[in-house]
Motif scaffolding. Structure first.
Motif, PDB file in Angstrom:
ATOM      1  N   ALA A  94       0.837  -1.211   0.000  1.00  0.00           N
ATOM      2  CA  ALA A  94       0.000   0.000   0.000  1.00  0.00           C
ATOM      3  C   ALA A  94       0.869   1.257   0.000  1.00  0.00           C
ATOM      4  N   ARG A  97       2.167   1.771  -3.548  1.00  0.00           N
ATOM      5  CA  ARG A  97       1.097   2.284  -4.421  1.00  0.00           C
ATOM      6  C   ARG A  97       0.710   3.708  -4.047  1.00  0.00           C
ATOM      7  N   GLN A  98       0.758   4.023  -2.739  1.00  0.00           N
ATOM      8  CA  GLN A  98       0.403   5.381  -2.294  1.00  0.00           C
ATOM      9  C   GLN A  98       1.358   6.414  -2.910  1.00  0.00           C
ATOM     10  N   GLU A 101       0.702   6.684  -6.648  1.00  0.00           N
ATOM     11  CA  GLU A 101      -0.542   7.385  -7.010  1.00  0.00           C
ATOM     12  C   GLU A 101      -0.437   8.888  -6.761  1.00  0.00           C
ATOM     13  N   ILE A 102       0.274   9.288  -5.708  1.00  0.00           N
ATOM     14  CA  ILE A 102       0.480  10.732  -5.471  1.00  0.00           C
ATOM     15  C   ILE A 102       1.184  11.344  -6.684  1.00  0.00           C
ATOM     16  N   GLY A 135       3.261  17.866  -3.804  1.00  0.00           N
ATOM     17  CA  GLY A 135       3.353  16.405  -3.808  1.00  0.00           C
ATOM     18  C   GLY A 135       4.616  15.893  -3.141  1.00  0.00           C
ATOM     19  N   LYS A 137       6.395  17.271  -0.825  1.00  0.00           N
ATOM     20  CA  LYS A 137       6.335  17.442   0.629  1.00  0.00           C
ATOM     21  C   LYS A 137       5.647  16.209   1.254  1.00  0.00           C
ATOM     22  N   ALA A 138       4.561  15.774   0.603  1.00  0.00           N
ATOM     23  CA  ALA A 138       3.848  14.586   1.101  1.00  0.00           C
ATOM     24  C   ALA A 138       4.710  13.331   0.938  1.00  0.00           C
ATOM     25  N   ILE A 142       6.254  10.554   3.726  1.00  0.00           N
ATOM     26  CA  ILE A 142       5.991   9.106   3.667  1.00  0.00           C
ATOM     27  C   ILE A 142       7.305   8.335   3.646  1.00  0.00           C
TER      28      ILE A 142
ATOM     29  N   PRO B  52      -0.959  13.007   4.201  1.00  0.00           N
ATOM     30  CA  PRO B  52       0.066  14.024   3.935  1.00  0.00           C
ATOM     31  C   PRO B  52      -0.282  14.927   2.749  1.00  0.00           C
ATOM     32  N   MET B  53      -1.200  14.506   1.871  1.00  0.00           N
ATOM     33  CA  MET B  53      -1.639  15.368   0.773  1.00  0.00           C
ATOM     34  C   MET B  53      -2.759  16.311   1.226  1.00  0.00           C
ATOM     35  N   THR B  67      -4.149   5.721   2.186  1.00  0.00           N
ATOM     36  CA  THR B  67      -4.692   6.870   1.445  1.00  0.00           C
ATOM     37  C   THR B  67      -4.545   6.673  -0.064  1.00  0.00           C
ATOM     38  N   GLU B  68      -5.143   7.577  -0.833  1.00  0.00           N
ATOM     39  CA  GLU B  68      -5.224   7.555  -2.301  1.00  0.00           C
ATOM     40  C   GLU B  68      -6.258   6.491  -2.722  1.00  0.00           C
ATOM     41  N   ASN B  71      -5.432   3.179  -4.541  1.00  0.00           N
ATOM     42  CA  ASN B  71      -4.628   2.387  -3.611  1.00  0.00           C
ATOM     43  C   ASN B  71      -5.507   1.740  -2.539  1.00  0.00           C
ATOM     44  N   TYR B  75      -6.009  -2.167  -1.844  1.00  0.00           N
ATOM     45  CA  TYR B  75      -5.764  -2.735  -0.516  1.00  0.00           C
ATOM     46  C   TYR B  75      -6.957  -3.578  -0.068  1.00  0.00           C
TER      47      TYR B  75
END
Lengths: 214, 214
Positions: A94, A97-98, A101-102, A135, A137-138, A142, B52-53, B67-68, B71, B75
């Motif tokens: 996850a 993928r997170q 996807e961001i 993006g 920053k996020a 992570i 975080p976004m 998140t997302e 994703n 999950y």
């Protein structure tokens, strides 16, 4: 196994993601390059049948066409799992993928050429930088929690395949200052000389125009 | 199993996708609604630790945060496969993900509120319509090849979870004429009265403001 063909454009970050996944998984492929910007080859009737969004990448594989970069990477993962690009652990999957996807839906669409040309030239870099910084920053936050040698732990994942092309565009197209993002910078440096990443780099694509230097 | 909490906003198409996936998979969840527009609750320090976004949706599940939207759906598919939202066949799976990704990264980002407010109010609907029509033209072509009762064959997939919220925004926020898209219209009509879709609809969310009618 029939042949595999990647429809690609040297500087397109979405094509680059798939070149990375194919290289990392050691899947041989033939490259078909499209002249996007000046010639608009992606808008031909012939190519529209391959990719209804009229964009790169498209992958001809297993006698089918697969499009959309994350979808292609998932397809490769499901059909060719021998060299995985997703971790085994469900939470780590996850995370990979997170991050992907961001970048794919939270950053890249906002630096899309069709979008950028709607703004005056002098405002384009500021516009793109705003979304990249938002993006990154996020993503940096992570990565502080889940990165090891690479974005998620110590194995290369789809997150790295999305991150590296985005970093290149941030640095070389939009002059984004990456000092605030130590994990992003670190992963970029580590992967600079990885053979699969070298081979997929825009500078090493046959359709790179001769006059442009990065 | 601990509790599952969805951080959601009634009209957000990304939240709506996840509400659909949770309902279809019969996963009980608690709803935490955020006041986005006026109050900007997504920017609080507390919520930034969750997402975080600084956007919805976020899902607290299995004692983790995911998140997302795509994703999250993946999950749920990996951890709760009993009611699947991806077909078994690898090509059909790719079709469901292709349609989803076109909507998630090729349409929705361009109608994002942060982006729209960069344009004068009178130009916002034209701008959003351009991107929706570009994406829907592609999706309609794909559906002509792979849809059955629903987007991919006769079982509901993640493609339907992405498509239905996007149709609502096209119709009710941006007045897009859907006559050119018979398959999109057909699937929209079929799913209007499906219990999981009714329950996830913005009009049936507790945080829908009383004064707004759609």
């Amino acid at each position: 196994m029939g042949k595999t063909i990647l429809y690609s454009f040297w500087i397109s970050s979405c094509s680059w993601r798939v070149r990375l996944a194919l290289n990392l998984k050691c899947i041989p492929y033939e490259l078909k390059t499209l002249l996007l910007a000046q010639n608009g080859e992606q808008h031909s009737e012939e190519y529209r049948k391959i990719n209804p969004m009229q964009q790169v990448p498209s992958l001809y594989i297993d006698e089918n066409i697969v499009t959309e970069s994350l979808n292609i990477m998932h397809y490769l993962e499901e059909t060719r799992p021998q060299i995985p690009l997703l971790p085994n652990d469900k939470i780590e999957r996850a995370k990979a993928r997170q991050i992907s996807e961001i970048i794919v839906s939270g950053i890249q669409p906002y630096q899309n050429l069709i979008l950028l040309t709607k703004f005056p030239k002098e405002n384009q870099a500021d516009w793109a930088s705003f979304w990249i910084n938002r993006g990154f920053k996020a993503v940096e936050g992570i990565l502080a929690g889940c990165s090891g040698k690479y974005s998620v732990g110590d194995k290369i994942t789809i997150a790295d395949c999305c991150l590296i092309p985005q970093i290149f565009h941030a640095k070389h197209r939009f002059n984004v200052n990456l000092e605030k993002y130590p994990n992003i910078q670190r992963i970029d440096e580590i992967l600079q000389n990885h053979p699969a990443f070298l081979e997929a780099h825009p500078n090493n694509q046959p359709d790179k125009p001769i006059q442009i230097n990065n």
